[in-house]
Design a protein around this motif. Structure first.
Motif, PDB file in Angstrom:
ATOM      1  N   ALA A 517     -60.825  22.842 -38.809  1.00  0.00           N
ATOM      2  CA  ALA A 517     -60.583  24.391 -39.378  1.00  0.00           C
ATOM      3  C   ALA A 517     -60.935  25.876 -38.473  1.00  0.00           C
ATOM      4  O   ALA A 517     -60.751  26.592 -37.748  1.00  0.00           O
ATOM      5  CB  ALA A 517     -60.794  24.532 -40.986  1.00  0.00           C
ATOM      6  N   HIS A 518     -62.406  25.012 -38.390  1.00  0.00           N
ATOM      7  CA  HIS A 518     -63.278  26.805 -37.826  1.00  0.00           C
ATOM      8  C   HIS A 518     -64.744  26.179 -36.901  1.00  0.00           C
ATOM      9  O   HIS A 518     -65.491  26.958 -36.261  1.00  0.00           O
ATOM     10  CB  HIS A 518     -63.772  27.678 -39.371  1.00  0.00           C
ATOM     11  CG  HIS A 518     -63.263  28.016 -40.300  1.00  0.00           C
ATOM     12  ND1 HIS A 518     -61.911  28.442 -40.320  1.00  0.00           N
ATOM     13  CD2 HIS A 518     -63.304  27.370 -41.700  1.00  0.00           C
ATOM     14  CE1 HIS A 518     -61.088  28.416 -41.227  1.00  0.00           C
ATOM     15  NE2 HIS A 518     -61.486  27.333 -41.958  1.00  0.00           N
ATOM     16  N   GLU A 519     -64.186  24.810 -35.986  1.00  0.00           N
ATOM     17  CA  GLU A 519     -64.770  24.403 -35.284  1.00  0.00           C
ATOM     18  C   GLU A 519     -66.083  25.175 -34.625  1.00  0.00           C
ATOM     19  O   GLU A 519     -66.301  25.897 -33.935  1.00  0.00           O
ATOM     20  CB  GLU A 519     -64.489  22.877 -35.203  1.00  0.00           C
ATOM     21  CG  GLU A 519     -63.388  23.289 -33.453  1.00  0.00           C
ATOM     22  CD  GLU A 519     -63.041  21.882 -33.727  1.00  0.00           C
ATOM     23  OE1 GLU A 519     -63.690  21.872 -32.327  1.00  0.00           O
ATOM     24  OE2 GLU A 519     -63.143  20.693 -34.342  1.00  0.00           O
ATOM     25  N   GLU A 520     -64.151  26.061 -33.784  1.00  0.00           N
ATOM     26  CA  GLU A 520     -64.956  26.943 -32.201  1.00  0.00           C
ATOM     27  C   GLU A 520     -64.759  28.418 -32.841  1.00  0.00           C
ATOM     28  O   GLU A 520     -66.429  28.963 -31.780  1.00  0.00           O
ATOM     29  CB  GLU A 520     -63.354  27.689 -31.678  1.00  0.00           C
ATOM     30  CG  GLU A 520     -62.020  26.381 -31.306  1.00  0.00           C
ATOM     31  CD  GLU A 520     -62.699  25.760 -30.463  1.00  0.00           C
ATOM     32  OE1 GLU A 520     -63.666  26.272 -29.413  1.00  0.00           O
ATOM     33  OE2 GLU A 520     -62.413  24.482 -30.093  1.00  0.00           O
ATOM     34  N   GLU A 521     -65.058  28.600 -33.788  1.00  0.00           N
ATOM     35  CA  GLU A 521     -65.551  29.925 -34.229  1.00  0.00           C
ATOM     36  C   GLU A 521     -66.833  29.525 -34.958  1.00  0.00           C
ATOM     37  O   GLU A 521     -67.830  30.242 -34.773  1.00  0.00           O
ATOM     38  CB  GLU A 521     -64.624  30.820 -35.824  1.00  0.00           C
ATOM     39  CG  GLU A 521     -63.880  31.126 -35.926  1.00  0.00           C
ATOM     40  CD  GLU A 521     -62.515  30.401 -35.556  1.00  0.00           C
ATOM     41  OE1 GLU A 521     -61.459  30.342 -36.087  1.00  0.00           O
ATOM     42  OE2 GLU A 521     -63.243  29.029 -35.799  1.00  0.00           O
ATOM     43  N   ILE A 522     -67.086  28.274 -35.741  1.00  0.00           N
ATOM     44  CA  ILE A 522     -68.653  28.744 -35.609  1.00  0.00           C
ATOM     45  C   ILE A 522     -69.104  27.792 -34.578  1.00  0.00           C
ATOM     46  O   ILE A 522     -70.799  28.644 -34.401  1.00  0.00           O
ATOM     47  CB  ILE A 522     -68.846  26.825 -37.215  1.00  0.00           C
ATOM     48  CG1 ILE A 522     -68.574  27.662 -37.882  1.00  0.00           C
ATOM     49  CG2 ILE A 522     -69.587  26.491 -36.982  1.00  0.00           C
ATOM     50  CD1 ILE A 522     -67.961  25.835 -38.780  1.00  0.00           C
ATOM     51  N   ALA A 523     -68.860  26.861 -33.669  1.00  0.00           N
ATOM     52  CA  ALA A 523     -69.657  27.056 -31.956  1.00  0.00           C
ATOM     53  C   ALA A 523     -70.165  27.702 -31.466  1.00  0.00           C
ATOM     54  O   ALA A 523     -70.779  28.489 -30.575  1.00  0.00           O
ATOM     55  CB  ALA A 523     -68.077  26.110 -30.831  1.00  0.00           C
ATOM     56  N   GLU A 524     -69.187  28.990 -31.429  1.00  0.00           N
ATOM     57  CA  GLU A 524     -69.631  30.310 -30.908  1.00  0.00           C
ATOM     58  C   GLU A 524     -70.466  30.906 -31.592  1.00  0.00           C
ATOM     59  O   GLU A 524     -71.443  31.656 -31.246  1.00  0.00           O
ATOM     60  CB  GLU A 524     -67.528  31.208 -30.582  1.00  0.00           C
ATOM     61  CG  GLU A 524     -68.685  32.752 -30.396  1.00  0.00           C
ATOM     62  CD  GLU A 524     -66.826  33.728 -30.137  1.00  0.00           C
ATOM     63  OE1 GLU A 524     -67.380  34.743 -29.312  1.00  0.00           O
ATOM     64  OE2 GLU A 524     -66.362  33.008 -30.732  1.00  0.00           O
ATOM     65  N   ILE A 525     -70.636  30.843 -33.532  1.00  0.00           N
ATOM     66  CA  ILE A 525     -71.862  31.873 -33.409  1.00  0.00           C
ATOM     67  C   ILE A 525     -73.009  30.673 -33.867  1.00  0.00           C
ATOM     68  O   ILE A 525     -73.779  31.972 -33.204  1.00  0.00           O
ATOM     69  CB  ILE A 525     -71.437  31.353 -35.486  1.00  0.00           C
ATOM     70  CG1 ILE A 525     -70.072  32.107 -35.531  1.00  0.00           C
ATOM     71  CG2 ILE A 525     -72.347  32.027 -35.729  1.00  0.00           C
ATOM     72  CD1 ILE A 525     -69.457  32.660 -37.030  1.00  0.00           C
ATOM     73  N   LEU A 526     -73.201  29.543 -32.960  1.00  0.00           N
ATOM     74  CA  LEU A 526     -73.732  28.655 -33.209  1.00  0.00           C
ATOM     75  C   LEU A 526     -75.038  29.278 -31.997  1.00  0.00           C
ATOM     76  O   LEU A 526     -76.276  29.162 -31.301  1.00  0.00           O
ATOM     77  CB  LEU A 526     -73.971  26.850 -32.457  1.00  0.00           C
ATOM     78  CG  LEU A 526     -73.803  26.569 -34.137  1.00  0.00           C
ATOM     79  CD1 LEU A 526     -73.095  25.068 -34.590  1.00  0.00           C
ATOM     80  CD2 LEU A 526     -74.795  26.893 -35.663  1.00  0.00           C
ATOM     81  N   THR A 527     -73.566  28.869 -30.681  1.00  0.00           N
ATOM     82  CA  THR A 527     -74.061  29.536 -29.030  1.00  0.00           C
ATOM     83  C   THR A 527     -74.559  30.916 -29.343  1.00  0.00           C
ATOM     84  O   THR A 527     -75.988  30.767 -29.103  1.00  0.00           O
ATOM     85  CB  THR A 527     -73.196  29.361 -28.522  1.00  0.00           C
ATOM     86  OG1 THR A 527     -71.972  28.007 -28.509  1.00  0.00           O
ATOM     87  CG2 THR A 527     -73.497  29.186 -26.851  1.00  0.00           C
ATOM     88  N   ARG A 528     -74.240  31.872 -29.772  1.00  0.00           N
ATOM     89  CA  ARG A 528     -74.414  33.627 -29.295  1.00  0.00           C
ATOM     90  C   ARG A 528     -75.689  33.879 -30.605  1.00  0.00           C
ATOM     91  O   ARG A 528     -76.823  34.053 -29.426  1.00  0.00           O
ATOM     92  CB  ARG A 528     -73.311  33.672 -29.945  1.00  0.00           C
ATOM     93  CG  ARG A 528     -72.120  34.020 -29.302  1.00  0.00           C
ATOM     94  CD  ARG A 528     -71.507  35.231 -29.269  1.00  0.00           C
ATOM     95  NE  ARG A 528     -70.583  35.647 -28.321  1.00  0.00           N
ATOM     96  CZ  ARG A 528     -70.102  35.618 -27.219  1.00  0.00           C
ATOM     97  NH1 ARG A 528     -71.567  36.631 -27.007  1.00  0.00           N
ATOM     98  NH2 ARG A 528     -69.312  36.045 -26.306  1.00  0.00           N
ATOM     99  N   TYR A 529     -75.903  33.085 -31.431  1.00  0.00           N
ATOM    100  CA  TYR A 529     -76.936  33.679 -32.476  1.00  0.00           C
ATOM    101  C   TYR A 529     -78.747  32.328 -31.301  1.00  0.00           C
ATOM    102  O   TYR A 529     -79.917  33.248 -31.489  1.00  0.00           O
ATOM    103  CB  TYR A 529     -76.835  32.280 -34.245  1.00  0.00           C
ATOM    104  CG  TYR A 529     -77.583  31.605 -34.553  1.00  0.00           C
ATOM    105  CD1 TYR A 529     -79.136  32.428 -34.407  1.00  0.00           C
ATOM    106  CD2 TYR A 529     -77.289  30.807 -34.682  1.00  0.00           C
ATOM    107  CE1 TYR A 529     -79.786  30.403 -35.106  1.00  0.00           C
ATOM    108  CE2 TYR A 529     -78.138  29.485 -35.441  1.00  0.00           C
ATOM    109  CZ  TYR A 529     -79.018  29.792 -35.271  1.00  0.00           C
ATOM    110  OH  TYR A 529     -80.052  29.223 -35.951  1.00  0.00           O
ATOM    111  N   THR A 530     -78.113  31.945 -31.289  1.00  0.00           N
ATOM    112  CA  THR A 530     -80.103  31.128 -30.476  1.00  0.00           C
ATOM    113  C   THR A 530     -79.569  31.663 -29.058  1.00  0.00           C
ATOM    114  O   THR A 530     -80.743  32.307 -28.551  1.00  0.00           O
ATOM    115  CB  THR A 530     -79.544  30.034 -30.140  1.00  0.00           C
ATOM    116  OG1 THR A 530     -77.883  29.343 -29.812  1.00  0.00           O
ATOM    117  CG2 THR A 530     -79.477  28.877 -31.467  1.00  0.00           C
TER     118      THR A 530
END
Length: 731
Positions: A517-530
């Motif tokens: 349901a939120h995989e794209e949003e979570i993927a972006e968060i993981l990518t950006r915070y690192t």
């Protein structure tokens, strides 16, 4: 190995990538995985929730197919089949029966075994019911396949056959993953979606052989977090602790471990540790500076005296001989050579001739104690720090010893084999870092490793023939879950993850933990915070790191983090309650904590600048900084004590505020803030972008930076009060 068998099938990954990136759904999380075939990090799943022609019924209608194994198989197979039983129970809420050395009269059974060790598997091969020729002699390979009428009274069997012990173990945990159990189910509290009906799709399912032979992690720099947590929960680094680590490694398709070693000794602290590692098929080693299967912590209790081969060779040989004798026949990789006591450099007088003699003597011990051909025993020489200088100056070890190349402790590979170098029978390995203790400052707190950076360095390594050992320093293990997954997935099959698929990896990993349901949003968060954390590691931050004056640098950094934090918090609000703990530790906490920390340092910088300019808001900035400092402690408390009912208490004990040199501070220290006395007057001051001065104190004309009609730059002018009495102004 670079053949297509490591893909589940032959797929147009380019088309899949674009279709996944455009996929959206409004379905709720609890039903996300109730689709015909889920997508996994290794390709399309071979498990479905719908029965179709030819599918094998794993579980349906309140019953599960029994799991059949042989007592003659490796003890680890009998141990891991119980994990598979538990995993099926997690998903379906009913556990299948485990049957040993008998064929139950059932319509369908799951038959699990190692080729050449399981009489049941061998019987199927001999009778021609299944062809496993392509499995014979392979390294850690498994095949999962449906077989019709395998035995009298049995209609069908789902066969999980391994080429060796780990092949069988990987096959079982692969099925666990396919039915919806995340590798991080225990270590990150990832929930399991209830799916009462499970069917296996026909086909010959395999991941092939791994590209990298030994793939592992190093638990290091384990105080104050992992060490205190292990003591509180297991009395130390005992077999209860390590069993959790071994299972995680197998779920992630890893096979190698350097154990915690600051104060612990894997082999002597708990004699069940090495026995359990051997059952689980984990190839044990010791770190780059602990030769001959001895922990550094064992030397002083041994009473050996000086750690110096020139003056104390006899005692050192005695110490090392006992390490190899204790190793026995258990699968291990033996570290050779020496560094100084406590992972320090050797003395300035150390010479290549001495080091080569040390290696020769160690190999003599190895051959003598084991009685084996020395070239058949896996050995490694780590070219860490100054040791690489010895290699560059001409030191060599025998060809069968793996040369373990290293990064610079900050994720930059230092040396690689040249393409025209002659091949080595021992091959090359890579020791990589997600965590480091040393100068200019240690970094141990949170993940600062974008997978794009890891991909670049490990891709470069692999293409230069570094494929014998990959091991990564993961510190406390948590909170490095995401990059650990990537490192081990990439080590299994680098060809499956070209650079253009990295965004897809982030999405699929997010889906594996939280559904789609939120995989794209979570993927972006993981990518950006690192990505943001890798700009400047948290421990390296200071009030002056980012400029308040030029290019709105500090403002931009804080705004980036705060926007990401808002996105993470908004996503958290949409999460079902059962996902909140996993989401907090894997996604929300690191974003909130790092956003808060960067804001803290920029706020302290503003306080100091305002004090220089005599601004009335100086005290406001000091108070805000203290609030942010307190917020850091509150977030750590939530991670340690509130999240998962305190399961992970101590895992966020790592200090990160108040560094003055390379070593961590004993406690977090509030950065110094300035206080000034503000007069009871109204006094206007003006500051302009790009200038540290303020007017009218600076004198002369205040001039804004140049702007032009093409770029349409926007600049600011700050009007501030230097007194307590308000004033009016017009623009």
């Amino acid at each position: 190995m670079k053949d297509s068998s490591k893909f589940r099938q032959s797929w147009n990954w380019h088309a899949i990538f674009h279709s996944l990136r455009s996929f959206r759904t409004a379905a709720v999380l609890t039903v996300l995985l109730s689709i015909q075939a889920v997508w996994a990090l290794d390709g399309p799943s071979y498990v479905s929730t719908q029965k179709k022609p030819g599918t094998f019924t794993l579980c349906a209608g309140g019953r599960c197919a029994p799991l059949v194994v042989s007592a003659q198989d490796h003890p680890g197979v009998l141990r891991v089949v119980r994990h598979l039983q538990t995993d099926i129970g997690r998903v379906t809420r009913m556990e299948p029966e485990i049957v040993i050395d008998q064929i139950p009269r059932a319509g369908e059974i799951v038959l699990i075994g190692t080729l050449g060790r399981s009489p049941l598997i061998d019987e199927l091969v001999e009778s021609g019911k299944i062809d496993l020729d392509d499995l014979s002699g392979k390294w850690e390979m498994f095949i999962t396949q449906i077989v019709e009428k395998p035995f009298p009274g049995v209609g069908r069997a789902l066969v999980i056959a391994g080429s060796d012990k780990r092949g069988t173990l990987f096959g079982m945990f692969d099925l666990s993953k396919e039915i919806g159990v995340s590798p991080w189910v225990w270590w990150a509290d990832v929930p399991v979606v209830h799916r009462p009906d499970l069917y296996v799709i026909p086909g010959r399912h395999t991941l092939g052989e791994p590209a990298v032979r030994y793939r592992g992690i190093f638990l290091n720099d384990e105080e104050p977090c992992l060490g205190r947590w292990a003591v509180a929960n297991y009395g130390g680094f005992t077999h209860g602790f390590y069993e959790k680590v071994f299972v995680l490694l197998l779920r992630l398709k890893g096979n190698h471990l350097w154990p915690a070693m600051w104060w612990a000794s894997f082999n002597s602290d708990d004699t069940l540790n090495p026995k359990l590692a051997d059952e689980y098929g984990i190839v044990m080693g010791t770190s780059h500076h602990e030769p001959m299967m001895r922990a550094h912590a064992e030397w002083r209790p041994f009473g050996g005296g000086a750690w110096n081969y020139e003056t104390n060779a006899e005692k050192l040989r005695e110490f090392w001989t006992e390490g190899i004798r204790r190793m026995g026949t258990r699968e291990s990789i033996v570290t050779l050579a020496m560094r100084g006591d406590g992972d320090l450099a050797m003395t300035d007088e150390t010479n290549i001739e001495l080091l080569e003699r040390i290696v020769a003597d160690q190999r003599e011990i190895l051959a003598g104690v084991t009685g084996k051909d020395i070239t058949t025993i896996p050995q490694v020489w780590a070219l860490y720090k100054e040791v690489q200088d010895y290699y560059d100056e001409g030191m060599r070890v025998p060809d069968d010893v793996t040369l373990l190349l290293c990064d610079d402790n900050w994720g930059n590979v230092r040396r690689l084999p040249r393409h025209d170098d002659p091949p080595r029978s021992g091959g090359y390995g890579m020791y990589y870092h997600y965590d480091f203790v040393g100068g200019p400052r240690s970094y141990k707190w949170l993940n600062t490793n974008p997978i794009a950076r890891i991909w670049e360095q490990m891709h470069l390594s692999y293409r230069h023939g570094v494929d014998r050992i990959w091991i990564v320093n993961v510190g406390d293990l948590k909170p490095m879950e995401y990059p650990i997954s990537f490192f081990l997935d990439y080590a299994w099959n680098p060809d499956a993850w070209p650079a253009e698929r990295l965004p897809e990896y982030a999405s699929l990993w997010a889906r594996q933990q939280f559904g789609s349901a939120h995989e794209e949003e979570i993927a972006e968060i993981l990518t950006r915070y690192t990505m943001y954390n890798s700009r400047r590691k948290p421990e390296m931050l200071e009030p002056g790191t980012y400029s308040l004056i030029h290019y709105r640098e500090a403002e931009t950094v804080v705004d980036d983090y705060n926007r990401l934090m808002t996105k993470a918090e908004n996503t958290d609000a949409l999460m079902p309650p059962e996902y909140r703990d996993a989401y907090f530790q894997l996604v929300l906490y690191p974003v909130q904590a790092c956003a808060n920390l960067n804001d803290l340092y920029v706020t302290v910088a503003k306080n100091r600048l305002y004090a220089q300019q005599g601004r009335a808001a100086t005290g406001d900035m000091a108070k805000r900084a203290k609030d942010l400092f307190d917020r850091d402690a509150e977030l750590s408390y939530d991670y340690n004590r509130i999240m998962s009912d305190g399961k992970w208490n101590h895992m966020m004990d790592q200090t990160r505020i108040g560094y003055t040199y390379w070593q961590q501070p004993d406690e977090n220290v509030m950065p110094e803030v300035k206080k000034i006395t503000v007069p009871d007057i109204a006094e206007m001051g003006v500051a302009i972008e790009g200038a540290k001065d303020w007017w009218p104190a600076a004198g002369g004309e205040a001039v804004l930076p140049e702007s032009d009609p093409f770029n349409k730059q926007r600049f600011y002018i700050e009007v501030f009060n230097r007194g307590t009495v308000p004033f009016e102004y017009r623009t």
